[in-house]
Each structure stands twice: as structure tokens, then as C-alpha cells.
Write an enzyme that holds these catalytic residues in place. Structure first.
Site, mmCIF file in Angstrom:
data_model
loop_
_atom_site.group_PDB
_atom_site.id
_atom_site.type_symbol
_atom_site.label_atom_id
_atom_site.label_comp_id
_atom_site.label_asym_id
_atom_site.label_seq_id
_atom_site.Cartn_x
_atom_site.Cartn_y
_atom_site.Cartn_z
ATOM 1 N N LYS A 78 0.669 -1.458 -0.015
ATOM 2 C CA LYS A 78 -0.400 -0.160 -0.053
ATOM 3 C C LYS A 78 0.921 1.387 -0.150
ATOM 4 O O LYS A 78 2.219 0.831 0.794
ATOM 5 C CB LYS A 78 -0.793 -0.127 1.117
ATOM 6 N N SER A 152 -9.659 1.689 2.473
ATOM 7 C CA SER A 152 -8.573 2.290 2.004
ATOM 8 C C SER A 152 -7.404 1.732 1.276
ATOM 9 O O SER A 152 -7.120 2.433 0.661
ATOM 10 C CB SER A 152 -8.620 3.260 2.150
ATOM 11 N N SER A 176 -9.664 -0.618 6.702
ATOM 12 C CA SER A 176 -9.029 -0.168 5.327
ATOM 13 C C SER A 176 -8.614 -1.783 5.386
ATOM 14 O O SER A 176 -8.560 -1.851 3.936
ATOM 15 C CB SER A 176 -8.844 0.604 5.649
#
Length: 599
Positions: A78, A152, A176
Site C-alpha cells: 500500500k 482504503s 481498511s
């Protein structure tokens, strides 16, 4: 590479060992696949070039799968987690910086043989649960084009679901690492806070942030956690992983485990979500679980604090200077979420902390008698059209069951449970006390095996379940004498938060003696002339067992005792020398019966 793929850890290790595949060949294929998929799914912000990949591959040339647990395993990162030499953007070009060092978790994985493929897309500054809040493009669902990927950690979930990584790193502050897992048919592990280092991770809420794993199976997440759950001096929020939460704790659930189910559930009108959740309850029951209805009110009240309390100001701690200097550099929806942060004062902050502690007291009391709690991961899916029309409200819908988890310091695992008529995946979440991660993963593994769903790439979970029993932060103890319920020393168990699990008998292989002092019995194994002895099974926190053991006087001690049902549990045993002057009371069948006769 075809649309059929299997990048699971064991699959790759077998191919590497047989010589049918090499890391260099695999990463070349995966890189091509990532480049081809990116225009449609926007899963990567940066895909490593051939030249950027080469040092990682060259480092494996002189190594073997037997030397490195993650030899040649491709993973995605990420883009709020640092990879040395590559920009960390947090999905905000104006904020981007080139990382000088790897984040601790990235450095660990590379040292274990894993190869980073790229930096994945996310909701800007990890603020969102849908995957559409990025100037690098919205992330659509891996299965259905009308739905979001979830966020996210959007690109990270897609990297695994679409077959370009064996696993991916995400982060989780409000869900997330769980919402996108369930929306893309993945296992999402949000481990206990501090268990995986966040050094080198751009904070959203530093006191709450967790690094997460996206995998195809619970067993893979269990191995990754065991390899990386190491206390990190570079992270002030890092915590030591207790021994009971090691890899040996991953296993099959014991008969009779108790799992909480919220007394009031909200699915926002989605009957398919409700049906899949109820089916998950039935599967847990079939695995030996006992559902227990719980009051979910304090959990939901705690969840409201995340965006209605001072933790929004903690998000502003990182993003605030950029908003003040270049407001247009931050997406409007993110600015709207954070707009009230500057007005947060110390009084309201402490007020929220006090309220949270009150809710935690209530929630911890609920969990005390349970192994875990089962909830939906999201109550219902929301479409991209709905998100565009009401971005904040529909984003909040996705986090309905996830926002409280880190505030209350719980471990959580999102598990796939099926597909809706549209083909969209759905999942449930198992959560429990801090440091019960491996236990939850064992239960998730059992759920995955109870209903073998197609894994990413079309493969199906096969093979035998773990032979060992799952272990959590509680230990079961067999008592046969003064510690029995209501007797003289029972308070020593209760003051250590012990509770009675079962009154039962030992296997018919023991003799019972009243020791010379007349106050205690000694139980000795005798397979030829023994019989079943009345005993009780108590459960107490593992952290309390040491002090209990320390207080046991000779000739008694703790060892393994066989029960009538064949289980071997920790329990009271007596050393042979202690039988000097003792009276054989086996015929009474137990200490209570002997005391009654004496009275």
C-alpha cells in the site's frame, strides 16, 4: 499469464523446488499482468520497473526455498508504506516523498525472500473505505464493475484478487484491511495493534493504525503473522507478541467454543447479506460453536467516537499542514472529513477518552466469557453510483461494523463466506481480545474449509485441517481437590478471573489419595488399577497461570491429565514421594465424596 492462477505460498514453494518456475520468470509475468490490468482497475500507483526489480531478484540467485520462508513470493505494498528508493504518495502527488529506507515490515519480508512488485492505490491519506478517493483513479471491484473495491487499502486487495501478488500489505484504522477483503473474496487480517510494526508507515491515526495482510487463505495469513510479529524498537507503539499467540496457536476450534452474535443487526435492507451472515452462524455451530446473543450497543457507541471525536484531529496531524498551505492538493471529500479537526480542544479530547474507556470496560466484560464475536464485515454493498451521489454517507455504511475495532484494541479477521446473486463477494468478521490473532485465524481456517469457496484464480482450498487445537489467551486447568468450586482454595482461581467450564471425570486411569495432612488429595496415574475421578475444568487467563503454579506447594504440581473424553489438559498431579502416609480414597470417586464421608 492466463486468468487461471494460483499464487499461494505452498504452491509457489513447490514449483520453485521442482524447478518448474523461477522467481525471475514469475515476476516478469506478474509485472506484465499488472501493467495490463492497471488501466481498468487502477490498482497500482507505481509498478516496479525491470531495473527496480532486479536487485531483489539478484539477491535470490544464490539462495533456495529451503533457506528463505518466503523465497520468491511476490507481494504488493500500500502506498502509505515505505519502500526504499520509491515515492510514497498516500495518493496525494503534492505530498509525495521518496522513501530513504524500507518500512520495518517491508524490510522483514524482503529479508525472508519476498519480492515487492509495486505500490498500490488507496483512498487518499487512507481516509475512506471505498477505494474511489484517489487522484490516481477509482478502484473498481475485482468481480463486478458497478461496485467499488473497498478501501482504503483498495489496490492491495485487488493485487491479490486479480492474481499479481501472493499477498499484499494494507493498513487498517477503521476497516481498511477488512472491508476490501470481504468485497474481493479475500482473507483480511487486522492483527492486534502494535503486533506488526508501523515504523515507516505514514500515519492516519498513529495511536490506532495497524498494518494488515490480504491473503487467499487464513493459513497463509497465520504464517505471515508468525514471521513478522516481532517487537520493533523503531516503533514506539510496537508490542511484544505473547507466546500463546505463536504459530502453535493456529489450529482447529475445540467443541463448545462460544461466539457472540449481536442482538440487533443492521443490513440496511440487504436480504442477501443477512442470509449469508446467518449461514455463517450455522457453519460455526456445525463446527462445535455455541452462539451467544450479546448487547452490541457499547460497541456501536465506541464506533461513533472515531469520526465524531478527537481522532479526526489525529488524522489532521499529518494532513493539516498541506491543507492549510495547498488546500486544492487534497481531495474535497477528504477536506470535508477533516474540517472540524482544528476546533478540537483538550477538554473534548479527554472527554472522548473517558467515554471510550467506559465503553471498553463494558465491551471487555462482554468478551470475557467468549472466544470471539461474529459480525458482518459490511452490512450491504454500495454501488459506485451511490458513492458518487452520497460519498460520506455510503462510505460510512461500509464501515458500520468496523470502526470500533482499533479504538477498543481488538484483533479481527475478515473471512469470505459466499457470493450474492450478482457475483459480488461477501464476508464476515471474527474479532476477539488483543493477542488472540492466531486463534481467530484458526477459526477462520475452519470456516473456509467448511464451505470451500473458489480462491483467487479459481483454485479451491484442499488438504487436511490442522491437527492441533486452536489456542487463545485462556488456559484450561483440571482440578480435583481443594480448588473445586466452592471449596477452600477455589478463590485462588476466581481471583485470577477463572471460571468453571465443565464438571467431568478423568479417564479411568487414575487413583486418588488423601495426603498425610488430610487437606489435599493427590491424583496419580495408574492405567492398570485406576478409575475415573470426579474433576472440574476451569479456564483462566494464560497470563495468570505462572503465579498460580508458583503458589502450589509440594508434592503437588501441574502436568497433563487425561479426561474421560480423551483430551489431555493441564491439571494437578502428585509426585510419588508425596504418597507416604497417604490414604487411598479412589473408591469414593472424588474429593467431594471423601469430604462428605468425613463430615
Amino acid at each position: 499469464m492466463s486468468d487461471s492462477f494460483d499464487l499461494r505460498l505452498d504452491t509457489l514453494a513447490a514449483k520453485y523446488r521442482s524447478g518448474t518456475l523461477t522467481p525471475r520468470a514469475l515476476l516478469a509475468q506478474l509485472r506484465q499482468r499488472a501493467v495490463a490490468l492497471n488501466p481498468e482497475f487502477n490498482l497500482f500507483i507505481h509498478i516496479l520497473t525491470v531495473e527496480e526489480l532486479e536487485p531483489y531478484l539478484a539477491a535470490l540467485d544464490a539462495r533456495t526455498p529451503d533457506e528463505l520462508p518466503l523465497y520468491g513470493v511476490p507481494f504488493a505494498i500500500k502506498d502509505n508504506i515505505d519502500l526504499a528508493g520509491i515515492a510514497t504518495t498516500a495518493a496525494c502527488p503534492a505530498f509525495a516523498y521518496t522513501a530513504q529506507d524500507d518500512a520495518t515490515i517491508v524490510r522483514q519480508l524482503i529479508a525472508l525472500g519476498a519480492v515487492p512488485l509495486g505500490k498500490t492505490n488507496l483512498d487518499q491519506f487512507a481516509t475512506g473505505l471505498n477505494g474511489t478517493r484517489s487522484p490516481y483513479g477509482a478502484c473498481r471491484n475485482s468481480v463486478h464493475p458497478d461496485y467499488p473495491s473497498g478501501g482504503s487499502s483498495a489496490g492491495s486487495s485487488l493485487a491479490v484478487a486479480l492474481g499479481v501478488a501472493s499477498f499484499a500489505l494494507g493498513t487498517d484504522t477503521a476497516g481498511s484491511g477488512r472491508v476490501p477483503a470481504s468485497l474481493n473474496n479475500l482473507l483480511g487480517l487486522k492483527a492486534t495493534k502494535g503486533l506488526i510494526s508501523t515504523a515507516g508507515v505514514l500515519p492516519a491515526c498513529r495511536t490506532l493504525d495497524c498494518v494488515t495482510f490480504f491473503t487467499a487463505t487464513a493459513a497463509e495469513a497465520s504464517r505471515l503473522l508468525a514471521l513478522t510479529a516481532v517487537q520493533d524498537p523503531a516503533d514506539d507503539f510496537s508490542r511484544l507478541n505473547p507466546a500463546w499467540n505463536s504459530l502453535q496457536a493456529f489450529g482447529a476450534p475445540r467443541e463448545g467454543f462460544r461466539f457472540g452474535v449481536p442482538d440487533k443487526l443492521e443490513f440496511f435492507g440487504c436480504s442477501e447479506s443477512e442470509a449469508l451472515f446467518n449461514a455463517a452462524i450455522s457453519r460455526l455451530e456445525a463446527l462445535g460453536g455455541v452462539p451467544v446473543s450479546i448487547d452490541f450497543t457499547p460497541f456501536m457507541l465506541a464506533a461513533k467516537l472515531l469520526y465524531e471525536g478527537p481522532w479526526v484531529a489525529e488524522r489532521y496531524h499529518v494532513v493539516g499542514p498541506l491543507i492549510e498551505q495547498q488546500p486544492d492538493a487534497v481531495l474535497p471529500v477528504i477536506r470535508d472529513v477533516l474540517q472540524k479537526a482544528p476546533g478540537t480542544d483538550a477538554v473534548s479530547t479527554f472527554d472522548a477518552i473517558y467515554r471510550l474507556q467506559h465503553f471498553k470496560t463494558l465491551c471487555d466484560a462482554t468478551l470475557a466469557g467468549l472466544e470471539c464475536v461474529l459480525t458482518p464485515t459490511y452490512p450491504r454493498p454500495v454501488t459506485l453510483t451511490e458513492l458518487e451521489a452520497e460519498p460520506v454517507k455510503r462510505n460510512s455504511d461500509l464501515g458500520y461494523y468496523t470502526n470500533f475495532m482499533n479504538l477498543l484494541d481488538y484483533a479481527a479477521v475478515a473471512v469470505p463466506v459466499g457470493f450474492m446473486a450478482s457475483g459480488l463477494p461477501s464476508g464476515v468478521t471474527l474479532f476477539g481480545r488483543a493477542f488472540t490473532d492466531q486463534y481467530l485465524l484458526g477459526l477462520a481456517d475452519a470456516l473456509q474449509r467448511a464451505q470451500p469457496l473458489p480462491l483467487p484464480g479459481g483454485s479451491v482450498l484442499a488438504g487436511d485441517p490442522p491437527a492441533q487445537a486452536a489456542v487463545n489467551d485462556r488456559v484450561q486447568l483440571v482440578v480435583c481437590g481443594a480448588h473445586l468450586d466452592g471449596l477452600a482454595l477455589n478463590h485462588q482461581l476466581r481471583q485470577r478471573q477463572g471460571h468453571l467450564v465443565q464438571a467431568t471425570h478423568s479417564a479411568p486411569a487414575y487413583r486418588l489419595y488423601a495426603l498425610a495432612d488430610g487437606k489435599r488429595p493427590g491424583m496419580v496415574r495408574d492405567e492398570e488399577q485406576g478409575q475415573g475421578i470426579a474433576v472440574e475444568v476451569w479456564e483462566l487467563p494464560s497470563s495468570e497461570l505462572g503465579s498460580f503454579l508458583h503458589g502450589i506447594p509440594a508434592p503437588l504440581g501441574l502436568g497433563k491429565v487425561e479426561l474421560a473424553d480423551g483430551r489431555w489438559l493441564t491439571g494437578f498431579i502428585c509426585e510419588a514421594y508425596g504418597l507416604s502416609g497417604a490414604t487411598d480414597i479412589t473408591s469414593f470417586g472424588g474429593w467431594r465424596a471423601w469430604l462428605a464421608r468425613q463430615a
